[in-house]
Design a protein around this motif. Structure first.
Motif, PDB file in Angstrom:
ATOM      1  N   GLU A 180      90.716 -53.489 -17.296  1.00 47.99           N
ATOM      2  CA  GLU A 180      89.595 -53.015 -18.106  1.00 47.99           C
ATOM      3  C   GLU A 180      88.818 -54.149 -18.760  1.00 47.99           C
ATOM      4  OE1 GLU A 180      88.703 -49.951 -21.813  1.00 47.99           O
ATOM      5  OE2 GLU A 180      90.708 -50.093 -20.939  1.00 47.99           O
ATOM      6  N   SER A 181      89.519 -55.178 -19.249  1.00 47.49           N
ATOM      7  CA  SER A 181      88.829 -56.265 -19.938  1.00 47.49           C
ATOM      8  C   SER A 181      87.861 -56.975 -19.002  1.00 47.49           C
ATOM      9  CB  SER A 181      89.841 -57.266 -20.503  1.00 47.49           C
ATOM     10  OG  SER A 181      90.645 -57.806 -19.459  1.00 47.49           O
ATOM     11  N   GLY A 182      88.341 -57.311 -17.822  1.00 46.09           N
ATOM     12  CA  GLY A 182      87.473 -57.960 -16.853  1.00 46.09           C
ATOM     13  C   GLY A 182      86.374 -57.037 -16.371  1.00 46.09           C
ATOM     14  N   TYR A 183      86.683 -55.757 -16.227  1.00 47.39           N
ATOM     15  CA  TYR A 183      85.693 -54.777 -15.789  1.00 47.39           C
ATOM     16  C   TYR A 183      84.527 -54.723 -16.770  1.00 47.39           C
ATOM     17  CZ  TYR A 183      83.577 -50.211 -14.868  1.00 47.39           C
ATOM     18  OH  TYR A 183      82.680 -49.202 -14.626  1.00 47.39           O
ATOM     19  N   ASN A 184      84.836 -54.639 -18.054  1.00 46.09           N
ATOM     20  CA  ASN A 184      83.786 -54.559 -19.061  1.00 46.09           C
ATOM     21  C   ASN A 184      82.902 -55.801 -19.047  1.00 46.09           C
ATOM     22  OD1 ASN A 184      84.734 -52.065 -19.879  1.00 46.09           O
ATOM     23  ND2 ASN A 184      85.997 -52.907 -21.538  1.00 46.09           N
ATOM     24  N   GLU A 185      83.517 -56.965 -18.885  1.00 48.57           N
ATOM     25  CA  GLU A 185      82.750 -58.208 -18.877  1.00 48.57           C
ATOM     26  C   GLU A 185      81.861 -58.291 -17.643  1.00 48.57           C
ATOM     27  OE1 GLU A 185      83.418 -63.065 -19.161  1.00 48.57           O
ATOM     28  OE2 GLU A 185      85.136 -61.700 -19.302  1.00 48.57           O
ATOM     29  N   ARG A 234      80.729 -55.757 -15.789  1.00 49.15           N
ATOM     30  CA  ARG A 234      79.662 -54.760 -15.876  1.00 49.15           C
ATOM     31  C   ARG A 234      78.569 -55.210 -16.845  1.00 49.15           C
ATOM     32  NH1 ARG A 234      79.488 -50.397 -12.210  1.00 49.15           N
ATOM     33  NH2 ARG A 234      77.916 -49.659 -13.683  1.00 49.15           N
ATOM     34  N   LYS A 235      78.959 -55.821 -17.947  1.00 54.55           N
ATOM     35  CA  LYS A 235      77.955 -56.334 -18.884  1.00 54.55           C
ATOM     36  C   LYS A 235      77.141 -57.442 -18.240  1.00 54.55           C
ATOM     37  CE  LYS A 235      77.234 -58.127 -23.541  1.00 54.55           C
ATOM     38  NZ  LYS A 235      76.203 -59.078 -23.097  1.00 54.55           N
ATOM     39  N   PHE A 236      77.829 -58.311 -17.476  1.00 51.86           N
ATOM     40  CA  PHE A 236      77.112 -59.360 -16.764  1.00 51.86           C
ATOM     41  C   PHE A 236      76.051 -58.746 -15.848  1.00 51.86           C
ATOM     42  CE2 PHE A 236      76.291 -61.869 -13.025  1.00 51.86           C
ATOM     43  CZ  PHE A 236      76.049 -63.125 -13.536  1.00 51.86           C
ATOM     44  N   MET A 237      76.443 -57.717 -15.090  1.00 48.84           N
ATOM     45  CA  MET A 237      75.513 -57.071 -14.173  1.00 48.84           C
ATOM     46  C   MET A 237      74.345 -56.440 -14.937  1.00 48.84           C
ATOM     47  SD  MET A 237      76.164 -54.059 -11.348  1.00 48.84           S
ATOM     48  CE  MET A 237      76.249 -52.778 -12.607  1.00 48.84           C
ATOM     49  N   ASP A 238      74.636 -55.731 -16.002  1.00 48.81           N
ATOM     50  CA  ASP A 238      73.584 -55.072 -16.778  1.00 48.81           C
ATOM     51  C   ASP A 238      72.612 -56.092 -17.363  1.00 48.81           C
ATOM     52  OD1 ASP A 238      74.761 -52.648 -16.200  1.00 48.81           O
ATOM     53  OD2 ASP A 238      75.812 -52.488 -18.127  1.00 48.81           O
ATOM     54  N   ASP A 239      73.142 -57.216 -17.834  1.00 51.87           N
ATOM     55  CA  ASP A 239      72.285 -58.262 -18.409  1.00 51.87           C
ATOM     56  C   ASP A 239      71.375 -58.873 -17.359  1.00 51.87           C
ATOM     57  OD1 ASP A 239      73.412 -57.848 -20.863  1.00 51.87           O
ATOM     58  OD2 ASP A 239      74.736 -59.607 -20.797  1.00 51.87           O
ATOM     59  N   ARG A 240      71.908 -59.100 -16.162  1.00 46.91           N
ATOM     60  CA  ARG A 240      71.087 -59.699 -15.120  1.00 46.91           C
ATOM     61  C   ARG A 240      69.998 -58.720 -14.646  1.00 46.91           C
ATOM     62  NH1 ARG A 240      74.157 -62.419 -17.046  1.00 46.91           N
ATOM     63  NH2 ARG A 240      72.295 -62.701 -18.312  1.00 46.91           N
ATOM     64  N   VAL A 241      70.356 -57.450 -14.544  1.00 47.32           N
ATOM     65  CA  VAL A 241      69.367 -56.436 -14.163  1.00 47.32           C
ATOM     66  C   VAL A 241      68.268 -56.356 -15.227  1.00 47.32           C
ATOM     67  CG1 VAL A 241      68.991 -53.973 -13.760  1.00 47.32           C
ATOM     68  CG2 VAL A 241      70.970 -55.123 -12.739  1.00 47.32           C
ATOM     69  N   ALA A 242      68.680 -56.447 -16.502  1.00 45.99           N
ATOM     70  CA  ALA A 242      67.700 -56.442 -17.589  1.00 45.99           C
ATOM     71  C   ALA A 242      66.784 -57.656 -17.515  1.00 45.99           C
ATOM     72  CB  ALA A 242      68.422 -56.402 -18.934  1.00 45.99           C
ATOM     73  N   ASP A 243      67.299 -58.747 -16.954  1.00 45.80           N
ATOM     74  CA  ASP A 243      66.496 -59.961 -16.771  1.00 45.80           C
ATOM     75  C   ASP A 243      65.560 -59.854 -15.566  1.00 45.80           C
ATOM     76  OD1 ASP A 243      67.763 -61.153 -18.921  1.00 45.80           O
ATOM     77  OD2 ASP A 243      69.239 -62.204 -17.696  1.00 45.80           O
ATOM     78  N   GLY A 244      65.657 -58.761 -14.822  1.00 45.73           N
ATOM     79  CA  GLY A 244      64.834 -58.596 -13.628  1.00 45.73           C
ATOM     80  C   GLY A 244      65.441 -59.205 -12.388  1.00 45.73           C
ATOM     81  N   LEU A 245      66.752 -59.502 -12.428  1.00 45.10           N
ATOM     82  CA  LEU A 245      67.436 -60.108 -11.295  1.00 45.10           C
ATOM     83  C   LEU A 245      68.268 -59.052 -10.563  1.00 45.10           C
ATOM     84  CD1 LEU A 245      68.635 -63.336 -13.132  1.00 45.10           C
ATOM     85  CD2 LEU A 245      66.644 -63.098 -11.634  1.00 45.10           C
TER      86      LEU A 245
END
Length: 384
Positions: free
Chosen positions: A109-114, A116-127
């Motif tokens: 779960e710990s790695g999963y959350n990190e 998923r947050k990485f993915m969400d942040d990059r998508v928010a950046d337009g990547l």
């Protein structure tokens, strides 16, 4: 708003202390700006420190996640893309610029959350970033173990051979008139606060200039006595292991990162695949490879792939990263000085931010201002 400083009365002579990627990039961009007399002083050899033993990942997401620093990432990546086109044509050196897919893998779960947050942040950046189940991840990368439960797949982070890049950019600077001087700088001339500048070498000789750039990496604290205040950069020891390549040891098809425990399997186009990496504080200037690297790295990368064990490792390296007190580099005019610049504290991201730093220092010296707002990493925040 761009950083603006008083332009020096003359820019005909610049001395850069340090032959790592930051110093060599600065020399390159100075010669491109028409500065005719640039001297790089290096005591151990070009790219002999972290610049020569970096993994070469051009990603800001493995070190500091400071928003001000991350905001500068795209500008530096654009410069890297330009250098990938320009440098090989000029120097004849292919420095291995490549875009390898990157899998950030999770097991719990710990790695999963990190991840998923990485993915969400990059998508928010337009990547572009895509989430894969463990089965989907193994379908695109047959190196992955059955233990991987999910992964974020991206193709947004280039890589280079950092040693070749540093040597190539210095060669281009030398072709533009820069000179490399072997020697150890042990002080600065007493006339520094006037119009003349000098650096004193261990042999007692002095190199005079109009401007000095301190690009000393983890040894930046050595300049604290010269400036009259502490440069808040400490050495952090980092070790890497390298895989055999060829024959029974093919390179993996993409980078694999263990988001739960740390550890990465990182293929490079021109260089051995890297297994990494350690980060050790409080080791001073110890650069000796240790058994700790094996104990730390191997179990973590084995969770990613059962193809990894000690038998596939060809060698290991150790280096010192310049770790800044507040997680961000110090770039710009040294507080209290008119003709001394600091370019240090890039931690594990020196290769990534090297072009932006070199270009920004060159612009400050020649134009008095930067084309990119670097206020987030302004050296002026050093406490006097």
């Amino acid at each position: 708003m761009a950083i603006i400083v008083q332009r020096p009365t003359s820019t005909s002579r610049v001395v850069i202390v340090g032959g790592g990627v930051i110093g060599c990039m600065t020399a390159y961009y100075l010669t491109r700006a028409g500065v005719s007399d640039v001297v790089v002083v290096e005591r151990e050899g070009v790219a002999s420190g972290a610049s020569g033993y970096s993994a070469g990942m051009l990603t800001p997401y493995s070190g500091s996640n400071d928003p001000g620093l991350l905001a500068l990432s795209s500008a530096s990546l654009e410069l890297h893309a330009e250098l990938a086109e320009e440098l090989p044509a000029v120097t004849g050196i292919d420095h291995g610029y490549d875009m390898v897919p990157y899998l950030r893998c999770t097991f719990a779960e710990s790695g999963y959350n990190e991840a998923r947050k990485f993915m969400d942040d990059r998508v928010a950046d337009g990547l572009e970033a895509e989430w894969l189940t463990g089965e989907e991840a193994r379908s695109v990368c047959d190196w992955l173990s059955d233990e991987v439960e999910g992964a974020c797949l991206t193709s947004i982070e280039p890589s280079v051979d950092s040693r070749l890049l540093t040597k190539s950019v210095l060669k281009a600077a030398e072709m533009g008139g820069a000179r490399l001087v072997d020697g150890e700088v042990v002080g600065m001339d007493s006339r520094l606060r006037g119009n003349d500048v000098g650096v004193v070498l261990a042999d007692g000789s002095t190199i005079e200039a109009d401007v000095v750039v301190l690009a000393m990496g983890p040894w930046s604290k050595n300049a604290s006595g010269w400036l009259g205040y502490e440069i808040p950069v400490e050495p952090q020891k980092g070790e890497l292991l390298y895989m055999y390549t060829g024959g029974d040891h093919p390179k993996p098809p993409m980078t694999m990162h263990n988001m739960d425990d740390g550890g990465v399997i990182f293929p490079r186009r021109l260089s051995p695949t890297i297994l990494g990496a350690t980060k050790e504080d409080g080791k001073g200037y110890d650069r000796e490879p240790s058994e700790y690297a094996w104990e730390f790295i191997i179990p973590r990368v084995q969770r990613l792939s059962q193809r990894i064990d000690r038998s596939v490792v060809s060698h290991q390296t150790a280096c010192l990263r310049p770790m800044p007190l507040d997680g961000k580099p110090y770039v710009g005019l040294a507080p209290g000085w008119e003709n001394v610049y600091i370019a240090s504290g890039h931690w594990s991201e020196g290769v990534h931010y090297g072009p932006l730093t070199g270009k920004s220092i060159a612009e400050l010296i020649t134009d008095g201002e930067t084309s990119t707002d670097i206020s987030a990493i302004d050296a002026g925040r050093v406490e006097l």
